[in-house]
Write a protein that holds these residues in place. Structure first.
Motif, PDB file in Angstrom:
ATOM      1  N   GLY A 174      71.558   1.621  63.568  1.00 52.22           N
ATOM      2  CA  GLY A 174      72.031   0.247  63.654  1.00 52.22           C
ATOM      3  C   GLY A 174      70.970  -0.817  63.858  1.00 52.22           C
ATOM      4  O   GLY A 174      71.069  -1.897  63.276  1.00 52.22           O
ATOM      5  N   PRO A 175      69.936  -0.567  64.658  1.00 51.88           N
ATOM      6  CA  PRO A 175      68.924  -1.601  64.874  1.00 51.88           C
ATOM      7  C   PRO A 175      68.189  -2.046  63.597  1.00 51.88           C
ATOM      8  O   PRO A 175      67.578  -3.112  63.584  1.00 51.88           O
ATOM      9  N   TYR A 176      68.269  -1.265  62.547  1.00 56.00           N
ATOM     10  CA  TYR A 176      67.575  -1.605  61.299  1.00 56.00           C
ATOM     11  C   TYR A 176      68.438  -2.408  60.328  1.00 56.00           C
ATOM     12  O   TYR A 176      67.931  -2.971  59.373  1.00 56.00           O
ATOM     13  N   PHE A 177      69.743  -2.463  60.560  1.00 57.44           N
ATOM     14  CA  PHE A 177      70.653  -3.121  59.626  1.00 57.44           C
ATOM     15  C   PHE A 177      70.422  -4.630  59.578  1.00 57.44           C
ATOM     16  O   PHE A 177      70.357  -5.291  60.614  1.00 57.44           O
ATOM     17  N   ALA A 178      70.346  -5.169  58.363  1.00 57.87           N
ATOM     18  CA  ALA A 178      70.298  -6.620  58.180  1.00 57.87           C
ATOM     19  C   ALA A 178      71.710  -7.194  58.254  1.00 57.87           C
ATOM     20  O   ALA A 178      71.892  -8.357  58.587  1.00 57.87           O
ATOM     21  N   GLN A 179      72.697  -6.370  57.947  1.00 56.86           N
ATOM     22  CA  GLN A 179      74.114  -6.727  57.993  1.00 56.86           C
ATOM     23  C   GLN A 179      74.894  -5.422  58.068  1.00 56.86           C
ATOM     24  O   GLN A 179      74.334  -4.366  57.786  1.00 56.86           O
ATOM     25  N   PRO A 180      76.167  -5.487  58.436  1.00 55.03           N
ATOM     26  CA  PRO A 180      76.943  -4.239  58.492  1.00 55.03           C
ATOM     27  C   PRO A 180      77.018  -3.581  57.109  1.00 55.03           C
ATOM     28  O   PRO A 180      77.168  -4.278  56.100  1.00 55.03           O
ATOM     29  N   PRO A 181      76.914  -2.269  57.033  1.00 58.01           N
ATOM     30  CA  PRO A 181      77.019  -1.582  55.743  1.00 58.01           C
ATOM     31  C   PRO A 181      78.406  -1.746  55.132  1.00 58.01           C
ATOM     32  O   PRO A 181      79.402  -1.894  55.850  1.00 58.01           O
ATOM     33  N   VAL A 182      78.460  -1.685  53.817  1.00 60.36           N
ATOM     34  CA  VAL A 182      79.730  -1.638  53.096  1.00 60.36           C
ATOM     35  C   VAL A 182      80.001  -0.163  52.824  1.00 60.36           C
ATOM     36  O   VAL A 182      79.176   0.525  52.213  1.00 60.36           O
TER      37      VAL A 182
END
Length: 96
Positions: A81-89
């Protein structure tokens, strides 16, 4: 068999760390889940911050209930999660 496809966009400049984290997370957390049958990870060419995580599950409920509603899901998100730019689809597919 159900195919889960997660379209993941990460923060620029974190590819190496994310790639290590996602492999670690799948192999140590998701792979222990009931119904897990395997996975593949693809990295974007034109968009190097974009990844596709493809997980094979025995049933849809193995993912949506058994895994997503478990403590293991929180462990997984803490790793990647800390790497996500936005929530995954995330979408699910079945074989015709």
């Amino acid at each position: 068999m159900i195919h889960e496809l997660a379209d993941i966009q990460i923060r620029p400049g974190t590819q190496a760390e994310f790639e290590a984290a996602i492999a670690h997370g799948v192999n140590t957390v998701i792979a222990q889940a009931q119904g897990f049958e395997g996975y593949e990870i693809r990295k974007g060419i034109e968009a190097p911050e974009r990844y596709l995580l493809m997980i094979r599950w025995t049933t849809l409920e193995d993912h949506t209930v058994g895994f997503r509603q478990s403590e293991a899901f929180a462990q997984w998100r803490a790793i990647v999660g800390p790497y996500f730019a936005q929530p995954p689809v995330v979408l699910h597919f079945t074989t015709l």
